[in-house]
Design a protein around this motif. Structure first.
Motif, PDB file in Angstrom:
ATOM      1  N   TYR A 174      48.385  43.512  41.106  1.00 16.04           N
ATOM      2  CA  TYR A 174      49.017  43.430  39.786  1.00 16.04           C
ATOM      3  C   TYR A 174      50.119  44.479  39.662  1.00 16.04           C
ATOM      4  N   THR A 175      49.809  45.702  40.063  1.00 10.42           N
ATOM      5  CA  THR A 175      50.791  46.781  39.961  1.00 10.42           C
ATOM      6  C   THR A 175      51.981  46.520  40.882  1.00 10.42           C
ATOM      7  N   ARG A 176      51.722  46.061  42.105  1.00 11.26           N
ATOM      8  CA  ARG A 176      52.826  45.755  43.028  1.00 11.26           C
ATOM      9  C   ARG A 176      53.709  44.644  42.471  1.00 11.26           C
ATOM     10  N   LEU A 177      53.061  43.651  41.840  1.00 15.69           N
ATOM     11  CA  LEU A 177      53.833  42.538  41.294  1.00 15.69           C
ATOM     12  C   LEU A 177      54.762  43.032  40.187  1.00 15.69           C
ATOM     13  N   LEU A 178      54.274  43.894  39.297  1.00 12.56           N
ATOM     14  CA  LEU A 178      55.119  44.413  38.231  1.00 12.56           C
ATOM     15  C   LEU A 178      56.228  45.302  38.788  1.00 12.56           C
ATOM     16  N   LEU A 179      55.923  46.060  39.832  1.00 14.80           N
ATOM     17  CA  LEU A 179      56.946  46.892  40.454  1.00 14.80           C
ATOM     18  C   LEU A 179      58.060  46.052  41.058  1.00 14.80           C
ATOM     19  N   SER A 180      57.716  44.850  41.515  1.00 19.47           N
ATOM     20  CA  SER A 180      58.690  43.994  42.188  1.00 19.47           C
ATOM     21  C   SER A 180      59.351  42.989  41.256  1.00 19.47           C
ATOM     22  N   ASN A 181      58.750  42.754  40.091  1.00 23.32           N
ATOM     23  CA  ASN A 181      59.284  41.770  39.142  1.00 23.32           C
ATOM     24  C   ASN A 181      59.376  42.414  37.768  1.00 23.32           C
ATOM     25  N   THR A 182      60.388  43.227  37.572  1.00 18.55           N
ATOM     26  CA  THR A 182      60.495  44.002  36.340  1.00 18.55           C
ATOM     27  C   THR A 182      60.963  43.167  35.151  1.00 18.55           C
ATOM     28  N   ASP A 183      61.338  41.901  35.389  1.00 19.33           N
ATOM     29  CA  ASP A 183      61.837  41.064  34.296  1.00 19.33           C
ATOM     30  C   ASP A 183      60.834  40.007  33.860  1.00 19.33           C
ATOM     31  N   LEU A 184      59.572  40.126  34.246  1.00 21.85           N
ATOM     32  CA  LEU A 184      58.572  39.157  33.820  1.00 21.85           C
ATOM     33  C   LEU A 184      58.422  39.209  32.301  1.00 21.85           C
ATOM     34  N   PRO A 185      58.335  38.047  31.625  1.00 21.55           N
ATOM     35  CA  PRO A 185      58.112  38.067  30.175  1.00 21.55           C
ATOM     36  C   PRO A 185      56.734  38.638  29.854  1.00 21.55           C
ATOM     37  N   LEU A 186      56.618  39.249  28.681  1.00 22.07           N
ATOM     38  CA  LEU A 186      55.371  39.887  28.298  1.00 22.07           C
ATOM     39  C   LEU A 186      54.212  38.900  28.276  1.00 22.07           C
ATOM     40  N   SER A 187      54.475  37.639  27.916  1.00 25.36           N
ATOM     41  CA  SER A 187      53.397  36.637  27.887  1.00 25.36           C
ATOM     42  C   SER A 187      52.788  36.441  29.267  1.00 25.36           C
ATOM     43  N   ASP A 188      53.626  36.456  30.321  1.00 25.16           N
ATOM     44  CA  ASP A 188      53.115  36.330  31.685  1.00 25.16           C
ATOM     45  C   ASP A 188      52.348  37.581  32.095  1.00 25.16           C
ATOM     46  N   VAL A 189      52.864  38.740  31.726  1.00 26.32           N
ATOM     47  CA  VAL A 189      52.180  39.995  32.059  1.00 26.32           C
ATOM     48  C   VAL A 189      50.802  40.036  31.396  1.00 26.32           C
ATOM     49  N   LEU A 190      50.725  39.575  30.144  1.00 24.40           N
ATOM     50  CA  LEU A 190      49.445  39.541  29.442  1.00 24.40           C
ATOM     51  C   LEU A 190      48.438  38.675  30.177  1.00 24.40           C
ATOM     52  N   ALA A 191      48.889  37.509  30.624  1.00 27.63           N
ATOM     53  CA  ALA A 191      47.984  36.604  31.341  1.00 27.63           C
ATOM     54  C   ALA A 191      47.568  37.195  32.689  1.00 27.63           C
ATOM     55  N   LEU A 192      48.504  37.793  33.413  1.00 31.01           N
ATOM     56  CA  LEU A 192      48.181  38.421  34.695  1.00 31.01           C
ATOM     57  C   LEU A 192      47.215  39.582  34.507  1.00 31.01           C
ATOM     58  N   ASP A 193      47.377  40.310  33.414  1.00 32.78           N
ATOM     59  CA  ASP A 193      46.455  41.409  33.120  1.00 32.78           C
ATOM     60  C   ASP A 193      45.038  40.885  32.934  1.00 32.78           C
ATOM     61  N   ARG A 194      44.899  39.742  32.272  1.00 32.98           N
ATOM     62  CA  ARG A 194      43.567  39.146  32.100  1.00 32.98           C
ATOM     63  C   ARG A 194      42.990  38.699  33.441  1.00 32.98           C
ATOM     64  N   VAL A 195      43.861  38.166  34.299  1.00 31.57           N
ATOM     65  CA  VAL A 195      43.390  37.726  35.620  1.00 31.57           C
ATOM     66  C   VAL A 195      42.873  38.916  36.420  1.00 31.57           C
ATOM     67  N   GLN A 196      43.596  40.034  36.424  1.00 28.05           N
ATOM     68  CA  GLN A 196      43.170  41.185  37.214  1.00 28.05           C
ATOM     69  C   GLN A 196      41.856  41.768  36.685  1.00 28.05           C
ATOM     70  N   LYS A 197      41.582  41.542  35.392  1.00 32.82           N
ATOM     71  CA  LYS A 197      40.340  42.043  34.795  1.00 32.82           C
ATOM     72  C   LYS A 197      39.238  40.987  34.792  1.00 32.82           C
ATOM     73  N   HIS A 198      39.476  39.863  35.491  1.00 32.82           N
ATOM     74  CA  HIS A 198      38.507  38.767  35.620  1.00 32.82           C
ATOM     75  C   HIS A 198      38.125  38.192  34.259  1.00 32.82           C
ATOM     76  N   MET A 199      39.137  38.092  33.381  1.00 24.62           N
ATOM     77  CA  MET A 199      38.942  37.483  32.070  1.00 24.62           C
ATOM     78  C   MET A 199      39.519  36.076  32.096  1.00 24.62           C
ATOM     79  N   ALA A 200      38.985  35.200  31.247  1.00 23.11           N
ATOM     80  CA  ALA A 200      39.417  33.806  31.224  1.00 23.11           C
ATOM     81  C   ALA A 200      40.817  33.681  30.621  1.00 23.11           C
ATOM     82  N   ILE A 201      41.582  32.720  31.124  1.00 35.35           N
ATOM     83  CA  ILE A 201      42.881  32.382  30.547  1.00 35.35           C
ATOM     84  C   ILE A 201      42.921  30.869  30.351  1.00 35.35           C
ATOM     85  N   PRO A 202      43.725  30.359  29.402  1.00 32.88           N
ATOM     86  CA  PRO A 202      43.793  28.908  29.167  1.00 32.88           C
ATOM     87  C   PRO A 202      44.254  28.154  30.406  1.00 32.88           C
TER      88      PRO A 202
END
Length: 367
Positions: A221-249
């Motif tokens: 997750y951290t490497r992805l953000l370091l490499s993709n600094t223009d990701l929209p916040l909505s995508d970052v929120l979903a990726l954050d849930r994935v890294q924490k093993h939380m459900a996403i729609p």
């Protein structure tokens, strides 16, 4: 600005406090005592616990209580937090990037929100617990207006407040805003610092707990953000849930998968190692994963050289603990199947048993 300064300098203390909505017609309010009152003025408030506590847990343990005035207490409490610099290595570079463990403005935002939204009818302190890798903020009372997710993208503003006069005074003193942008800002800042986003725990109906992370949860997750600094916040929120093993729609998962940001299947979604392609180090990534397979092959070879033979059950016990939790049971079994088949085709091992009851040994050795 100079005109404004001259205007304010001409105000009396009474007029200044009235205009800041800290006092009412010159009369002292509870908001004034909470924000500006001396520590002994707590006796003029209704019976309760008007204090904030910093608590350190981990290898070391410590605590300190802070009373009124809360306007100064938050800065004093923040100074107790060990906000060191942490180093992150962007993929494909040799230079580390330093970020502070915690963003000062975000910590103060969280503390000010605790003050503004605390249910003062209940005798409870505001508690800030410093763990080795995170901070938790506990305040008394339910989340008053909507849910935290309503405010993450900045689409909602609160319609009402538990402590409206206190909130108004804190807004006039630039401690908080009244439009609900604080949560959005904390998430944006944390994303720009390449760290996990804050979490709210509302499982206790009488308490709100905010967790602010000061370390990496999932390196991908951290490497992805370091490499993709223009990701929209909505995508970052979903990726954050994935890294924490939380459900996403399902729709969100489909979007992230099409974008190459996640891999796997529910419930074992994980952040995809797209960093390799994004930073032109795909060959390094492939070599690293090939080395993983070579590691497993060497384990099997060493086992067979040591013990002579192995059943499939023996090999499962050898390899499964080392394959990682991100793979499902079926995926682990298929990986071992493919590994053994590859080693057999390469002439490294042979099966001297049956298909159902295998008995593996090094090729060329007698059973």
């Amino acid at each position: 600005m100079s005109i404004l300064r001259r205007l304010i300098s001409g105000w009396s203390d009474r007029e200044f406090l009235n205009r800041a909505h800290v006092t009412r017609d010159g009369a002292i309010t509870r908001a004034a005592l909470l924000l500006l009152g001396k520590e002994e003025s707590v006796d003029k408030l209704p019976a309760g616990m008007y204090e904030m506590t910093w608590k350190l847990v981990g290898q070391e343990n410590a605590y300190e209580h802070f009373g009124l005035p809360f306007m100064l207490t938050t800065t004093r409490l923040y100074s107790r937090i060990r906000n060191i610099q942490i180093r992150l290595l962007p993929p494909g570079t040799l230079l580390q990037q330093e970020v502070s463990k915690y963003d000062e403005q975000s910590v103060l935002e969280a503390l000010h929100n605790c003050i503004a939204h605390q249910d003062y009818r209940r005798p409870a302190r505001i508690l800030v617990t410093e763990h080795p890798d995170r901070l938790t903020f506990d305040s008394c009372g339910s989340f008053f207006e909507g849910t935290p997710d309503d405010y993450v993208l900045g689409a909602k503003s609160p319609d009402r407040y538990r402590n409206p006069f206190l909130v108004r005074a804190m807004s006039e003193l630039y401690m908080i805003d009244r439009m609900g942008y604080g949560i959005k800002r904390m998430n944006e800042v944390q994303a720009k610092r390449y760290l996990p986003l804050p979490d709210y725990d509302l499982s206790d109906p009488e308490k709100v707990r905010l967790t602010m992370y000061g370390g990496v949860v999932d390196p991908e997750y951290t490497r992805l953000l370091l490499s993709n600094t223009d990701l929209p916040l909505s995508d970052v929120l979903a990726l954050d849930r994935v890294q924490k093993h939380m459900a996403i729609p399902d729709g969100t998962a489909s979007h992230l998968r099409k974008s190459g940001l996640i891999v796997g299947r529910k419930p074992r979604l994980r952040v995809a190692p797209v960093v390799a392609a994004a930073t032109d180090i795909k060959a390094d990534f492939i070599r690293a994963h090939s080395q993983d397979d070579m590691f497993y092959r060497r384990l099997v070879e060493q086992y067979l050289k040591t013990f002579g033979t192995a059943t499939r059950s023996d090999i499962n016990e050898l390899l499964i603990p080392k394959l990682g939790e991100e793979l499902s049971d079926d995926e682990r079994q298929r990986k071992i199947d493919n590994l053994l088949t590859s080693m057999r085709r390469d002439g490294v091992i042979v099966n001297t048993g049956s298909r159902r009851f295998s008995k593996w040994q090094i090729a060329g050795r007698s059973g």
